[in-house]
Design a protein around this motif. Structure first.
Motif, PDB file in Angstrom:
ATOM      1  N   LEU A 124      -0.711  11.847  -0.254  1.00 18.28           N
ATOM      2  CA  LEU A 124      -1.224  11.287   0.995  1.00 18.28           C
ATOM      3  C   LEU A 124      -1.929   9.988   0.651  1.00 18.28           C
ATOM      4  O   LEU A 124      -2.898   9.996  -0.125  1.00 18.28           O
ATOM      5  CB  LEU A 124      -2.204  12.248   1.674  1.00 18.28           C
ATOM      6  N   PHE A 125      -1.433   8.877   1.146  1.00 17.57           N
ATOM      7  CA  PHE A 125      -2.002   7.565   0.857  1.00 17.57           C
ATOM      8  C   PHE A 125      -2.098   7.324  -0.652  1.00 17.57           C
ATOM      9  O   PHE A 125      -3.046   6.722  -1.144  1.00 17.57           O
ATOM     10  CB  PHE A 125      -3.380   7.414   1.510  1.00 17.57           C
TER      11      PHE A 125
ATOM     12  N   PRO B 197       0.840  -1.202   0.000  1.00 16.75           N
ATOM     13  CA  PRO B 197       0.000   0.000   0.000  1.00 16.75           C
ATOM     14  C   PRO B 197       0.869   1.243   0.000  1.00 16.75           C
ATOM     15  O   PRO B 197       2.015   1.234   0.441  1.00 16.75           O
ATOM     16  CB  PRO B 197      -0.790  -0.132   1.311  1.00 16.75           C
ATOM     17  N   SER B 198       0.298   2.311  -0.516  1.00 18.80           N
ATOM     18  CA  SER B 198       1.036   3.572  -0.560  1.00 18.80           C
ATOM     19  C   SER B 198       1.286   4.076   0.850  1.00 18.80           C
ATOM     20  O   SER B 198       0.440   3.909   1.732  1.00 18.80           O
ATOM     21  CB  SER B 198       0.242   4.612  -1.352  1.00 18.80           C
ATOM     22  N   PRO B 199       2.418   4.719   1.078  1.00 22.91           N
ATOM     23  CA  PRO B 199       2.703   5.256   2.415  1.00 22.91           C
ATOM     24  C   PRO B 199       1.749   6.402   2.738  1.00 22.91           C
ATOM     25  O   PRO B 199       1.219   7.063   1.838  1.00 22.91           O
ATOM     26  CB  PRO B 199       4.146   5.739   2.298  1.00 22.91           C
TER      27      PRO B 199
ATOM     28  N   GLN C 205       3.426   3.807   7.744  1.00 25.97           N
ATOM     29  CA  GLN C 205       2.338   3.623   8.702  1.00 25.97           C
ATOM     30  C   GLN C 205       2.878   3.158  10.051  1.00 25.97           C
ATOM     31  O   GLN C 205       3.791   2.329  10.119  1.00 25.97           O
ATOM     32  CB  GLN C 205       1.344   2.586   8.168  1.00 25.97           C
ATOM     33  N   GLY C 206       2.322   3.708  11.130  1.00 23.40           N
ATOM     34  CA  GLY C 206       2.774   3.331  12.463  1.00 23.40           C
ATOM     35  C   GLY C 206       4.175   3.783  12.792  1.00 23.40           C
ATOM     36  O   GLY C 206       4.844   3.198  13.636  1.00 23.40           O
ATOM     37  N   ARG C 207       4.618   4.858  12.155  1.00 24.47           N
ATOM     38  CA  ARG C 207       5.954   5.406  12.386  1.00 24.47           C
ATOM     39  C   ARG C 207       5.841   6.895  12.693  1.00 24.47           C
ATOM     40  O   ARG C 207       4.916   7.566  12.260  1.00 24.47           O
ATOM     41  CB  ARG C 207       6.854   5.209  11.151  1.00 24.47           C
TER      42      ARG C 207
END
Length: 303
Positions: free
Chosen positions: A70-71, A8-10, A36-38
């Motif tokens: 974004l995403f 998935p895209s960051p 994600q989660g960083r």
């Protein structure tokens, strides 16, 4: 045979971004990515390009060249914006509304927001919900701004100097809340002038100066870029005498203790012990993030 599933895209990404304001080149080919989660701390002196980078990611400005995503989407797309929480230095919040009313209004923009109780608990708003925003102290207003930024359950959170104006206890509470969000999978882009804050929270650090990323990596990797050591001791030796030694860059004294910044520790420590047999409380540690940041930006200025 298992089908390949693309990554998935960051949550946030800048690709070869350039941005100028007349003759001033604010960003020059910047590449930046947040997973994600960083938590990524974007550090730099005033005028380095931090605000421009954030403005591009938020869709407040358009790049002259390159892309902000974004995403994997353009930042102005509603589908991207609904996954984002923002806490900027200037908020523009209506002073006459009560804190509860502000939360209710902001929550209404999102499909599955946090409860008011959860927002208040995470931001430390106990006893403030019925107060008018304009009657709050600066630190209390910053906590309200944090609550508004997280109330939509963002997958990506922008925090621009989030703890400015907070006392130590409130700052530590906000750090705990930020760590909890990251542990739950939220990506956080942090800018801060409190380098101990970046050192305590960040998975990765990017240092920007003159519109370019001049260093990027983990906190440990950024610190390792600087070989300096900080030596502390209680000694009868004078600061002026020690400052003249080889390898010594700077010496500070509080009247009892010397703090020595040196290129290498071993030679300086040997000389200290040889010169003062009564030396005590010797401590040696490597450069912190603050020293690394100063050295990296100073090196660019003199290049």
């Amino acid at each position: 045979m298992t089908a390949h599933v693309p990554n998935p895209s960051p949550p946030a990404r800048l690709r070869a971004v350039h941005k100028a304001y007349g003759p001033v080149r604010a960003l020059q080919g910047v590449d930046l990515e947040l997973g994600q989660g960083r938590l990524l701390a974007l550090l730099g002196p005033n005028g380095a390009g931090k605000s421009t980078a954030i403005g591009l990611l938020l869709g407040l400005q358009a790049a002259d060249a390159g892309r902000a995503e974004l995403f994997g989407r353009p930042p102005r797309e509603l589908a991207a914006r609904q996954q984002v929480g923002v806490m900027l230095q200037t908020a523009g919040i209506q002073d006459t509304l009560k804190v509860r009313e502000l939360l209710e209004l902001t929550r209404s923009y999102y499909p599955a927001p946090l409860s008011i109780a959860d927002c208040a608990a995470m931001a430390g708003l106990d006893g403030l919900l019925e107060r008018r925003y304009g009657k709050l102290s600066g630190g209390q207003q910053r906590r309200v701004q944090f609550a508004l930024a997280i109330c939509g359950r963002p997958r990506l959170l922008f925090l621009d100097e989030p703890t400015t104006g907070l006392d130590i206890e409130a700052r530590q509470a906000l750090w705990r809340a930020i760590r909890g969000l990251v542990a739950d999978g939220c990506a956080v882009l942090l800018t801060t002038h409190y380098l101990e804050e970046a050192e305590a929270l960040a998975d990765r650090v990017a240092v920007i100066d003159g519109g370019r990323i001049i260093a990027e990596g983990s906190v440990a990797e950024i610190r390792a870029r600087v070989v300096q050591r900080r030596i502390r001791c209680v000694t009868a030796l004078s600061a002026d005498a020690v400052a003249a030694w080889p390898q010594v860059r700077e010496v500070r004294s509080d009247g009892r203790q010397l703090e020595i910044i040196a290129d290498t520790a071993e030679q300086v420590v040997r000389q200290l012990l040889a010169a003062d047999a009564g030396l005590v409380e010797l401590e040696v540690r490597r450069a912190g993030l603050a020293e690394a940041f100063l050295e990296l930006t100073r090196a660019r200025e003199t290049a």
